[in-house]
Design a protein around this motif. Structure first.
Motif, PDB file in Angstrom:
ATOM      1  N   ILE A   1     -11.454  -6.018   1.980  1.00  0.00           N
ATOM      2  CA  ILE A   1     -10.285  -6.405   1.222  1.00  0.00           C
ATOM      3  C   ILE A   1      -9.658  -7.822   1.975  1.00  0.00           C
TER       4      ILE A   1
ATOM      5  N   PRO B   1     -10.806  -6.571  -6.418  1.00  0.00           N
ATOM      6  CA  PRO B   1     -10.388  -5.514  -6.500  1.00  0.00           C
ATOM      7  C   PRO B   1     -11.103  -4.608  -7.374  1.00  0.00           C
ATOM      8  N   GLY B   2     -10.738  -3.266  -7.815  1.00  0.00           N
ATOM      9  CA  GLY B   2     -11.179  -2.554  -8.664  1.00  0.00           C
ATOM     10  C   GLY B   2     -12.482  -1.586  -8.322  1.00  0.00           C
TER      11      GLY B   2
ATOM     12  N   LYS C   1       0.716   4.095  -2.637  1.00  0.00           N
ATOM     13  CA  LYS C   1       0.439   5.381  -2.280  1.00  0.00           C
ATOM     14  C   LYS C   1       1.652   6.627  -2.776  1.00  0.00           C
TER      15      LYS C   1
ATOM     16  N   LEU D   1       0.537  10.507   6.887  1.00  0.00           N
ATOM     17  CA  LEU D   1      -0.353   9.357   7.252  1.00  0.00           C
ATOM     18  C   LEU D   1       0.538   8.616   7.897  1.00  0.00           C
ATOM     19  N   VAL D   2      -0.016   8.005   9.085  1.00  0.00           N
ATOM     20  CA  VAL D   2       0.821   6.718   9.792  1.00  0.00           C
ATOM     21  C   VAL D   2      -0.128   5.230   9.395  1.00  0.00           C
ATOM     22  N   GLN D   3       0.621   4.718   8.745  1.00  0.00           N
ATOM     23  CA  GLN D   3      -0.048   3.694   7.938  1.00  0.00           C
ATOM     24  C   GLN D   3      -0.559   2.607   9.185  1.00  0.00           C
ATOM     25  N   LEU D   4      -1.680   2.010   9.267  1.00  0.00           N
ATOM     26  CA  LEU D   4      -2.122   1.101  10.338  1.00  0.00           C
ATOM     27  C   LEU D   4      -2.419  -0.407   9.706  1.00  0.00           C
TER      28      LEU D   4
ATOM     29  N   ASP E   1      -5.860  11.539   6.471  1.00  0.00           N
ATOM     30  CA  ASP E   1      -6.630  10.560   6.916  1.00  0.00           C
ATOM     31  C   ASP E   1      -7.849  10.860   7.608  1.00  0.00           C
TER      32      ASP E   1
ATOM     33  N   LEU F   1      -7.702 -12.084  -3.883  1.00  0.00           N
ATOM     34  CA  LEU F   1      -8.368 -10.751  -3.008  1.00  0.00           C
ATOM     35  C   LEU F   1      -9.950 -10.853  -3.429  1.00  0.00           C
TER      36      LEU F   1
ATOM     37  N   GLY G   1     -11.134   0.479  -2.963  1.00  0.00           N
ATOM     38  CA  GLY G   1      -9.467   0.507  -2.931  1.00  0.00           C
ATOM     39  C   GLY G   1      -8.941   1.926  -3.792  1.00  0.00           C
ATOM     40  N   PRO G   2      -9.208   1.439  -5.046  1.00  0.00           N
ATOM     41  CA  PRO G   2      -8.620   2.559  -5.796  1.00  0.00           C
ATOM     42  C   PRO G   2      -9.028   4.113  -5.359  1.00  0.00           C
TER      43      PRO G   2
ATOM     44  N   PHE H   1      -8.209  10.752  10.799  1.00  0.00           N
ATOM     45  CA  PHE H   1      -8.487   9.954  11.939  1.00  0.00           C
ATOM     46  C   PHE H   1      -8.379  10.523  13.354  1.00  0.00           C
TER      47      PHE H   1
ATOM     48  N   TYR I   1       0.936  -1.105  -0.013  1.00  0.00           N
ATOM     49  CA  TYR I   1      -0.019  -0.039   0.124  1.00  0.00           C
ATOM     50  C   TYR I   1       0.852   1.265   0.132  1.00  0.00           C
TER      51      TYR I   1
ATOM     52  N   ARG J   1      -7.695 -11.437   1.726  1.00  0.00           N
ATOM     53  CA  ARG J   1      -6.847 -12.172   1.233  1.00  0.00           C
ATOM     54  C   ARG J   1      -7.163 -13.741   1.160  1.00  0.00           C
TER      55      ARG J   1
END
Ligand code: NDP
Ligand code: GUE
Length: 291
Positions: free
Chosen positions: A232, A259-260, A54, A96-99, A121, A239, A263-264, A123, A50, A234
């Protein structure tokens, strides 16, 4: 399949193109590009993917990308110190701090440390409060992207019944707030909900944010409903979303693929929020209708 497929990838490409045009104008006016800092702690494989996508999307939109990768054993104080540096950095408009963060780190404390005006974000509790009270702030990217897809599909949402499945701070709750602000009649379902099919039977709009592959079945849906699948998951088969796609697509009026789909749009909305943050910080006007 009878449902129309909602093409989130195409909608996201269009949004990214508009953001890129406006980012170029911003760079002319401000003498610098909008900047997004992304912080990744640890080596989680999905998070790494991700963060890379990004970064690519940020640069493609004519923005500056600052990536900070920290080891999984980073101390809370060091992560907070990095957030403080990014808060103070004039080249950084969005943080953005990825979680999720690795165990031992207090995500809430980190998110609350981010300057609310750089919180792309959405948040930070200040931005959650702004959303809840109808003030201008930053709206979390995933629900914001879902709302854009819904408006593009349905036009006016006023008076429609919406069921949001999931009540997390990052998806379910802000999604319900946005739909409420759009004059929907909103039901929030969660793991303690009794008889979910009963609620779904009346839903013109369903947003599924559960985190369980294929959880929502087609036979629970109101015929013609518009279904937004945030999940999402897996699986060995690849996916997949939170909605059982085949059965849902034979009942719904329209549905997002995974997907598609959502997410995008999440990534495109992150760029949009960064563009807005940059304009606000520089005091440069930006017509909210333009994006
Ligand atoms: N496409 C995108 O851009 C994004 C996708 N996602 C995906 O969306 C999904 C949800 O994410 P997130 O909100 O962070 O997840 P959380 O795990 O934080 O929340 C899941 C929610 O689902 C509810 N839930 C769990 N089981 C059931 C059940 N049997 N019936 C009804 N509700 C249930 C939980 O209820 P309770 O509160 O009672 O525990 C909770 O509110 C995940 O698949 C995630 O990967 C997330 C962010 C962005
Ligand atoms: N601080 C923070 N902000 C986030 O917004 C955030 C986060 N942490 N942690 C994780 C979740 C998840 N998330 C996704 C973004 C894009 C896709 C995406 O583009 N998905 C593609 C497929 C990608 C693939 O193939 O893996 C699609 O659905 O078409 C998915 C999920 C953002 N999140």
């Amino acid at each position: 399949m009878t449902a129309e497929l909602i093409d989130g990838k195409k909608a996201a490409e269009r949004l990214r193109a508009r953001v890129a045009e406006l980012a170029a104008l911003f760079a002319e006016d401000a003498g610098r590009k909008p900047g997004l800092a992304v912080v990744l702690v640890g080596e989680d494989a999905a998070s790494s993917v991700y963060v890379r996508s990004k970064g690519k999307a940020t640069v493609a939109a004519g923005m500056e990308s600052f990536e900070h990768r920290l080891p999984a054993d980073t101390a809370q104080a060091d992560l907070i110190a990095l957030v403080d540096r990014l808060n103070a950095d004039p080249a950084v408009d969005g943080i953005l701090v990825q979680l999720p963060l690795p165990g031992g780190l207090d995500a809430q404390a980190v998110l609350t440390r981010i300057d609310p005006d750089k919180d792309v974000d959405g948040f930070h509790p200040v931005n959650a409060g702004r959303l809840a009270t109808g003030l201008n702030g930053f709206v979390p990217c995933t629900p914001y992207g879902c709302l854009m897809l819904l408006k593009a599909q349905l036009g006016e949402l006023s008076g429609l019944n919406a069921v949001v499945i999931g009540r997390s701070n990052i998806v379910g709750k802000p999604m319900a707030a946005l739909l409420t602000a759009a004059d929907c009649t909103v039901t929030i379902a969660h793991s303690r909900t009794r008889n979910l099919p009963h609620h779904l039977a009346h839903a013109d709009i369903v947003v599924a944010a559960v985190g369980r592959a294929g959880f929502v079945r087609g036979e629970w849906l109101k015929p013609g409903a518009v279904v937004i699948d945030v999940g999402i998951n897996r699986t060995p088969a690849g996916l997949v979303g939170d909605v059982e796609f085949e059965s849902a697509a034979s009942v719904a009026g329209a549905i997002t693929p995974v997907p598609g789909g959502v997410g995008p749009m999440t990534i495109a909305c992150l760029l949009r929020n960064t563009l807005v943050a940059a304009h606000r910080r520089e005091g440069i006007a930006l017509d909210p209708q333009a994006i």
